[in-house]
Scaffold this active site. Structure first.
Site, PDB file in Angstrom:
ATOM      1  N   ARG A 114       0.847  -1.187   0.000  1.00 40.88           N
ATOM      2  CA  ARG A 114       0.000   0.000   0.000  1.00 40.88           C
ATOM      3  C   ARG A 114       0.888   1.244   0.000  1.00 40.88           C
ATOM      4  O   ARG A 114       1.968   1.258   0.594  1.00 40.88           O
ATOM      5  CB  ARG A 114      -0.929   0.025   1.224  1.00 40.88           C
ATOM      6  CG  ARG A 114      -2.066  -0.985   1.164  1.00 40.88           C
ATOM      7  CD  ARG A 114      -3.077  -0.617   0.094  1.00 40.88           C
ATOM      8  NE  ARG A 114      -4.242  -1.492   0.074  1.00 40.88           N
ATOM      9  CZ  ARG A 114      -4.377  -2.561  -0.701  1.00 40.88           C
ATOM     10  NH1 ARG A 114      -3.373  -2.904  -1.502  1.00 40.88           N
ATOM     11  NH2 ARG A 114      -5.477  -3.286  -0.674  1.00 40.88           N
ATOM     12  N   HIS A 166      -0.554   0.277  -9.909  1.00 46.64           N
ATOM     13  CA  HIS A 166      -1.256  -0.642  -9.006  1.00 46.64           C
ATOM     14  C   HIS A 166      -1.776  -1.877  -9.757  1.00 46.64           C
ATOM     15  O   HIS A 166      -2.966  -2.198  -9.704  1.00 46.64           O
ATOM     16  CB  HIS A 166      -2.415   0.075  -8.311  1.00 46.64           C
ATOM     17  CG  HIS A 166      -2.785  -0.572  -6.996  1.00 46.64           C
ATOM     18  ND1 HIS A 166      -3.261   0.149  -5.925  1.00 46.64           N
ATOM     19  CD2 HIS A 166      -2.764  -1.871  -6.583  1.00 46.64           C
ATOM     20  CE1 HIS A 166      -3.515  -0.664  -4.910  1.00 46.64           C
ATOM     21  NE2 HIS A 166      -3.219  -1.908  -5.292  1.00 46.64           N
TER      22      HIS A 166
END
Length: 313
Positions: A228, A276
């Site tokens: 993250r 991502h």
């Protein structure tokens, strides 16, 4: 069997067709505002506040991703976002572990074989064979030893790299040296040449990759963030890159996504970026996992990957 479905981008028709193959008697229903009809299960990603609130009749909620931080982080603002007593499950290995291994291995090999250095030489039209790195000098440290982190660590170990992992509690992984807890973080970092982050997003791990941590790595270290964006203090990484402490970074996740155009990360010569995509939810594998889990619940069993809401994963 009625199953509620909400995802801002996924095509429900594909999921419904796949679900029919595994659970012919199940009906997948796209949730719409005002839909308060009963349901047995819910499949969600970033669900609206009104979707799950008060649905204590649900047997289980499945988050359509490996992480549940985007859901749990909203509980401070909306304590009743999740219905009390309803178990929450996450997609832990629905094809994601294999994807994550591919991504991590390819990048570690990219650095190990010095492809970045050769690309720089090519830009200068220089023919210059470089001294090769040795596996023994290329210590890999994996932050996080869950399913994803554990498999990445073991894959790299099988390729001959010395590998260690660090997690909340000690994990026994073949070929991997294990460290656990805050007291062993410094020992884990000492000598680490490649740092791979696969930690869960919890209050304790936010900002963990900061100036102090980066300074404890081996000189000319590499950083690979696959977990993250909030784990990494981006300004501290840029400073470590400019000082030469960190030689290169590969980043798939960011504090703000999409990464703003003005971010200096885009233009740093020793930073590589992907949007991502290191491991994505694949409908075929996800539906198979969900169907198996529902079958177990209907038998009275508890499937794997139940989320501990207090821990955050």
């Amino acid at each position: 069997m009625d199953i509620l479905f909400y995802h801002p981008t996924f095509d429900i028709s594909e999921w419904a067709a796949l679900l029919q193959r595994h659970l012919p008697h199940a009906r997948l229903r796209a949730w719409q505002p005002g839909d308060n009809a009963a349901a047995d299960y819910a499949l969600v990603w970033h669900p609206p506040y009104d979707m799950l609130r008060g649905r204590v009749d649900l047997k289980a909620i499945f988050a359509l991703g490996a992480g549940v931080d985007s859901l749990l982080s909203r509980l401070n603002e909306y304590p009743d976002l999740l219905p009390s007593g309803v178990p929450l499950y996450r997609m832990e290995d629905t094809g994601m572990a294999a994807q994550m291994q591919e991504y991590a291995i390819s990048q570690v090999l990219h650095w190990f074989r010095r492809f970045d250095d050769y690309a720089a030489l090519q830009r200068e039209a220089r023919w210059e064979p470089l001294e090769e790195y040795r596996h023994a000098d290329f210590q890999v440290g994996v932050l996080g030893a869950g399913v994803l982190g554990g498999q990445v660590a073991q894959s790299l170990s099988r390729m001959g790299f010395p590998v260690r992992c660090w997690s909340r509690s000690c994990k026994a992984l073949p070929g991997v040296e294990s460290f656990a807890g805050p007291d062993e973080l410094s020992a884990f970092l000492h000598g680490t040449r490649v740092l791979i982050n696969l930690l869960p997003n919890t209050p304790e791990t936010v900002g963990i990759i900061n100036a102090q941590l980066l300074a404890a790595l081996n000189d000319n270290a590499y950083v690979l963030n696959l977990a993250r964006g909030v784990h990494l203090v981006e300004e501290d990484l840029l400073a470590a890159l400019d000082r030469g402490k960190v030689k290169g970074a590969m980043l798939d996740v960011f504090q703000q996504e999409p990464l703003p155009h003005e971010s200096p990360l885009w233009r740093h010569p020793r930073v590589r970026i992907t949007p991502h995509v290191a491991a994505v939810t694949r409908p075929e594998e996800a539906v198979a996992f969900i169907a198996q889990s529902i079958t177990r619940i209907e038998r009275g069993d508890i499937p794997p990957n139940q989320v501990d809401v207090a821990r955050g994963y």
